[in-house]
Design a protein around this motif. Sequence first.
Motif, PDB file in Angstrom:
ATOM      1  N   THR A  22       6.560   7.120   2.807  1.00  0.00           N
ATOM      2  CA  THR A  22       5.560   6.152   3.246  1.00  0.00           C
ATOM      3  C   THR A  22       5.495   4.926   2.350  1.00  0.00           C
ATOM      4  O   THR A  22       5.491   3.781   2.832  1.00  0.00           O
ATOM      5  N   GLY A  25       8.499   2.716   2.709  1.00  0.00           N
ATOM      6  CA  GLY A  25       8.426   2.037   3.990  1.00  0.00           C
ATOM      7  C   GLY A  25       7.394   0.917   3.986  1.00  0.00           C
ATOM      8  O   GLY A  25       7.623  -0.151   4.570  1.00  0.00           O
ATOM      9  N   ASN A  26       6.262   1.156   3.324  1.00  0.00           N
ATOM     10  CA  ASN A  26       5.240   0.113   3.200  1.00  0.00           C
ATOM     11  C   ASN A  26       5.808  -1.125   2.516  1.00  0.00           C
ATOM     12  O   ASN A  26       5.563  -2.260   2.945  1.00  0.00           O
ATOM     13  N   GLU A  29       8.251  -2.959   4.882  1.00  0.00           N
ATOM     14  CA  GLU A  29       7.513  -3.594   5.973  1.00  0.00           C
ATOM     15  C   GLU A  29       6.745  -4.823   5.493  1.00  0.00           C
ATOM     16  O   GLU A  29       6.792  -5.898   6.124  1.00  0.00           O
ATOM     17  N   ASP A  33       7.303  -8.745   6.586  1.00  0.00           N
ATOM     18  CA  ASP A  33       6.182  -9.515   7.164  1.00  0.00           C
ATOM     19  C   ASP A  33       5.938 -10.805   6.382  1.00  0.00           C
ATOM     20  O   ASP A  33       5.665 -11.856   6.967  1.00  0.00           O
ATOM     21  N   THR A  41       8.019  -3.861  13.111  1.00  0.00           N
ATOM     22  CA  THR A  41       7.268  -2.716  13.612  1.00  0.00           C
ATOM     23  C   THR A  41       7.523  -1.492  12.746  1.00  0.00           C
ATOM     24  O   THR A  41       8.526  -1.401  12.044  1.00  0.00           O
ATOM     25  N   ARG A  42       6.618  -0.542  12.826  1.00  0.00           N
ATOM     26  CA  ARG A  42       6.735   0.753  12.150  1.00  0.00           C
ATOM     27  C   ARG A  42       6.511   1.817  13.210  1.00  0.00           C
ATOM     28  O   ARG A  42       5.426   1.901  13.786  1.00  0.00           O
ATOM     29  N   ASP A  43       7.524   2.626  13.483  1.00  0.00           N
ATOM     30  CA  ASP A  43       7.368   3.592  14.559  1.00  0.00           C
ATOM     31  C   ASP A  43       6.696   4.864  14.074  1.00  0.00           C
ATOM     32  O   ASP A  43       6.338   5.003  12.899  1.00  0.00           O
ATOM     33  N   GLY A  46       8.003   6.586  10.970  1.00  0.00           N
ATOM     34  CA  GLY A  46       7.973   5.852   9.713  1.00  0.00           C
ATOM     35  C   GLY A  46       9.124   4.889   9.538  1.00  0.00           C
ATOM     36  O   GLY A  46       9.243   4.227   8.496  1.00  0.00           O
ATOM     37  N   ASN A  47      10.000   4.765  10.530  1.00  0.00           N
ATOM     38  CA  ASN A  47      11.093   3.806  10.466  1.00  0.00           C
ATOM     39  C   ASN A  47      10.545   2.380  10.477  1.00  0.00           C
ATOM     40  O   ASN A  47       9.581   2.086  11.189  1.00  0.00           O
ATOM     41  N   VAL A  48      11.183   1.497   9.719  1.00  0.00           N
ATOM     42  CA  VAL A  48      10.834   0.084   9.722  1.00  0.00           C
ATOM     43  C   VAL A  48      11.917  -0.661  10.496  1.00  0.00           C
ATOM     44  O   VAL A  48      13.098  -0.604  10.135  1.00  0.00           O
TER      45      VAL A  48
END
Length: 361
Positions: A22, A25-26, A29, A33, A41-43, A46-48
């Motif tokens: 997580t 990924g944060n 992401e 952004d 997007t984040r599915d 947890g994929n970015v």
Amino acid sequence: MTSEVVELTRDLVAIPSHEDETLAGNYVEEWLDRETDADVTRDGAGNVIARRGSGGETLALVGHHDVVEPAPPQRIADTGKYVVERRGDRLYGRGAADMKGAVAAAMVAFRDVDPAGELVFASFVGEEVGGVGARHAIDEGFAPDYAVVGEGSTNYSGPDVTDVVVAHKGRRGSTIVASGAAAHASEVDAGENAIYRATDVVSLVRGIEPPSLEVAGETIEGSVVVTEIEGGTAMNVVPARCELTVDERTVPGERAPLERVESIEGVEWIVDQDLPPMRCDDDAFADTVLDAADAAQSGSPSLVTKPHATDAGWLSAAGTECVVCGPSEPGEAHTDDESVSVTVLERCSETYRRVAERWPR
């Protein structure tokens, strides 16, 4: 001066992601952004995934931000963070080679390029545990026409050269269960010996000729081998059950005929894991990536093959034309002193940028 690719790699490697991706990924992401105008997007897995550009076919730059468990020296006590250290031209730390360095290189290239068509960046979770993230994304409709997967391709054809992988093996892991009937060992004929049936399985497996394939002037050879055996309950009991495990390395287009084991009475074949192989069938795409890699380095890269399964296998099986091109070298991934070359990180980012400028055509 430390480059942005190196700083991004340092930041990503420091973030724990062997049990929970997580936080990594944060970071990815939030950076996308902040630094790009992409649709990020984040599915649910947890994929970015980020998209920019438009028109025609889609090219994806693909990586993963999960890692295997670090060795104790690779963790900072009481903080949970990972140790990251630069020594000369190399950056050391869990995930530096496999494959947060490639993720960082792709992030910078994704931001800086003026893409020829729709460009996608994807960093998956769960690659190290069977491609969980890639499979989820594909099930949800992730279907780029082409992909460059940033797994290791450096120093395959020679020293200090980053090559382009156009095929790799897959892995199928199986459990084979031989069943019989228990009996006292003094009354052998009253039972059916499961171990004897298992030895028949071993003989059959040893007689299988694994398939092979010629790609890019190399021979990819499959293999099939019994790796574990367990059976019996006591010295004086004819065993009613015996289990074998089989490791099979698969090649594109053909499998070893392991289903033959079920022709033996009392034998069941169970597939536990099936990581698909990959082969790029679009020569023009492979040559474009090779030209980009050649322009990004002083060495002369080649089209090569790879023995390890990657997320490119899942994408290829779903219809994406894939190649593998990334900074990790043989023998670096998953080691206690895992590292990556700073020079090669820059090289890969430049390669990705050049590919995205030229492809899709």
